[in-house]
Design an enzyme around this catalytic site. Structure first.
Site, PDB file in Angstrom:
ATOM      1  CB  ILE A 125      -0.951   0.002   1.219  1.00  0.00           C
ATOM      2  CG1 ILE A 125      -1.852  -1.239   1.196  1.00  0.00           C
ATOM      3  CG2 ILE A 125      -1.816   1.275   1.218  1.00  0.00           C
ATOM      4  CD1 ILE A 125      -2.672  -1.443   2.463  1.00  0.00           C
ATOM      5  CG  ASP A 152      10.121   0.069   3.811  1.00  0.00           C
ATOM      6  OD1 ASP A 152       8.933   0.110   3.450  1.00  0.00           O
ATOM      7  OD2 ASP A 152      10.675  -1.002   4.178  1.00  0.00           O
ATOM      8  CB  ALA A 163       6.514   1.055   8.730  1.00  0.00           C
ATOM      9  CB  THR A 167      -6.144  -3.591   9.729  1.00  0.00           C
ATOM     10  OG1 THR A 167      -6.919  -4.673   9.236  1.00  0.00           O
ATOM     11  CG2 THR A 167      -5.703  -3.930  11.148  1.00  0.00           C
ATOM     12  CG  ASP A 168     -11.155  -4.880   7.975  1.00  0.00           C
ATOM     13  OD1 ASP A 168     -10.066  -5.460   8.159  1.00  0.00           O
ATOM     14  OD2 ASP A 168     -11.926  -5.176   7.038  1.00  0.00           O
ATOM     15  CD  GLU A 169      -6.948  -8.953   9.616  1.00  0.00           C
ATOM     16  OE1 GLU A 169      -6.463  -9.606  10.542  1.00  0.00           O
ATOM     17  OE2 GLU A 169      -6.760  -9.216   8.424  1.00  0.00           O
ATOM     18  CE1 TYR A 200      -1.262  -6.450  10.571  1.00  0.00           C
ATOM     19  CE2 TYR A 200      -3.486  -7.321  10.256  1.00  0.00           C
ATOM     20  CZ  TYR A 200      -2.531  -6.350  10.007  1.00  0.00           C
ATOM     21  OH  TYR A 200      -2.838  -5.277   9.208  1.00  0.00           O
ATOM     22  CE  LYS A 242      -1.945  -1.865  11.647  1.00  0.00           C
ATOM     23  NZ  LYS A 242      -0.901  -0.984  11.036  1.00  0.00           N
ATOM     24  CG  ASN A 272      -8.977  -8.325   3.288  1.00  0.00           C
ATOM     25  OD1 ASN A 272      -9.666  -8.142   4.287  1.00  0.00           O
ATOM     26  ND2 ASN A 272      -8.135  -9.330   3.183  1.00  0.00           N
ATOM     27  CE  LYS A 306      -0.052  -9.969   3.729  1.00  0.00           C
ATOM     28  NZ  LYS A 306       0.439  -8.624   3.527  1.00  0.00           N
ATOM     29  NE  ARG A 324      -4.863 -16.630   8.230  1.00  0.00           N
ATOM     30  CZ  ARG A 324      -4.988 -15.560   7.438  1.00  0.00           C
ATOM     31  NH1 ARG A 324      -5.962 -14.690   7.644  1.00  0.00           N
ATOM     32  NH2 ARG A 324      -4.157 -15.362   6.438  1.00  0.00           N
ATOM     33  N   GLY A 384      -7.819 -19.452  14.630  1.00  0.00           N
ATOM     34  CA  GLY A 384      -8.527 -18.210  14.998  1.00  0.00           C
ATOM     35  C   GLY A 384      -9.049 -17.432  13.798  1.00  0.00           C
TER      36      GLY A 384
END
Ligand code: NAD
Ligand code: DAU
Length: 353
Positions: free
Chosen positions: A15, A36, A85, A133-135, A159, A163, A188, A198, A290, A292
């Site tokens: 991104i 980076d 990052a 993220t929406d996660e 992850y 976040k 996503n 991914k 996966r 969870g």
């Protein structure tokens, strides 16, 4: 808004490279500093078309390196941060959560603290924009509900937990020190330059080579897909016009069950390669789920649409066609990434620095 010295972290990633390209091409009077670490996910080949522009700089550094961050802020007189990052892959976080806590939590905290010290209470015209993220919201059921900006955090993977923690630190720096922060939570992304671990780039590459397509569980999990350039446009808009201390959800309003999306990919790759329809269906291979695995993500981005007039420009059919053709036409990029050749280039370039 006048001239700016804008620090974009993670600009060599998926991104980030689209964000850097957009900003460098659009704001000729800005200085865009792409910082980076070049982990496995960072690839300067993603930015070859803009790397010689006069308003672009690249710094190889780790966001956890406090002294280096202080030096970068002072050298470039940073007045805005767009922080992308991160360690970003859920499966890697399940295997090695510590690197996620280090970069995503401590790295974000380091940047916040350095920005706070450097700006020293003078927040006029400054901005610290954190990309999340929406996660962090957890998982939805198949009941049509959507993640709102007010949805309670409920992360499940290392992850998303890392976040979520970084999001809390960003908001705490606003509430405690008055830092001019903004957080966005996006669904996503897909499109060119995504690392082929991914789902979408991995499967396009596997279909091309006739390799198995490892579908986790029954393939019934749902994701809300957004073309990466639409995300980059939203980031530009929010950085310049979003309200301080606000959260904005960004999403494609484009939910797909994994197995249905995989069938679309198979059809499109086979079509573009001139293979008879259905040729690659045999590659679908159901594998252990996966751990969870979140069932469904879906974003309500109506606040962003209402307040700032953003909406996705690309429809999914067009986005998938463009994405598949990009990966098929850029086999060299894919081969360099999958073989590791891109790393050797950096290691020789940055040796002894
Ligand atoms: P990516 O893995 O492709 O890129 C991450 C970049 O960060 C790489 O260039 C890597 O070298 C760099 N990086 C990692 N650790 C670093 C460190 N310690 N110091 C400096 N640089 C470091 O990730 P992406 O998919 O482009 O995601 C970018 C951001 O957007 C992340 O914060 C991610 O959580 C968020 N996000 C991603 C998606 C998505 O679908 N990919 C969706 C919503 C939000
Ligand atoms: O929702 C935003 C998030 O989207 C970002 O924050 C993350 O950085 C990004 O990686 C992405 O996370 P996902 O876990 O949703 O993406 P991934 O491409 O890994 O997987 C998408 C779906 O496909 C998910 O339900 C798991 C499934 N999958 C994935 C892979 C890699 C498979 O079935 N097989 C696979 O081999």
């Amino acid at each position: 808004m006048g001239k700016r010295n804008l620090l974009v972290t993670g600009g060599a990633g998926f991104i980030g490279s689209h964000v850097v390209r957009l900003l460098v091409n659009k704001y000729l009077d800005y200085c865009i500093i792409n910082l980076d670490k070049l982990t496995y996910a960072g690839n300067l080949a993603n930015l070859r078309d803009i790397e010689h522009k006069p308003n672009y700089r690249f710094v190889r550094a780790d966001i956890c390196d406090y002294d280096k961050m202080q030096e970068v802020f002072a050298t470039y007189k940073i007045d805005g941060v767009i922080h992308l990052a991160a360690e970003s892959h859920v499966d890697r976080s399940i295997k090695d959560p510590f690197v996620f806590a280090r970069t995503n939590v401590l790295g974000t905290l380091t940047l916040l603290q350095v920005a706070k010290e450097y700006w020293n209470g003078d927040y006029e015209g400054k901005r610290f924009y954190h990309i999340s993220t929406d996660e962090v919201y957890g998982a939805l059921d198949f009941d049509g509900t959507l993640f709102q900006e007010t949805t309670k955090y409920d992360p499940h993977s290392p992850y998303s937990a890392s976040k979520a923690s970084s999001d809390h630190f960003v908001r705490a720096f606003h509430d405690t020190y008055g830092m001019p922060t903004i957080v966005t939570n996006c669904s996503n992304n897909y499109g060119p330059y995504q690392f082929p671990e991914k789902l979408i780039p991995l499967f396009i590459n596997n279909i091309r080579h006739g390799r198995p397509l490892p579908v986790y569980g029954k393939g019934e999990n749902v994701r809300d897909w957004l073309y990466v350039e639409d995300h980059a446009r939203a980031i530009d808009l929010i950085f310049h016009r979003g309200r301080i201390a606000e959260t904005y959800n960004i999403g494609g309003n484009n939910e797909w069950k994994n197995i249905d999306l995989i069938r679309v990919l198979i059809k499109e790759v086979d079509r573009q390669l001139g293979r008879p329809e259905g040729t690659s269906e045999r590659l679908i291979t159901y594998v252990t789920d996966r751990a969870g695995h979140d069932l469904r993500y879906a974003i309500d981005s109506s606040k962003l649409q209402r307040e700032l007039g953003w909406k996705p420009q690309l429809c999914f059919e067009e986005g998938i066609e463009k994405t598949v053709s990009w990966y098929l036409e850029n086999q060299e990029w894919l081969d360099d990434v999958t073989s590791g050749a891109y790393r050797q280039y950096y290691e020789s370039m940055y040796h002894n620095r």
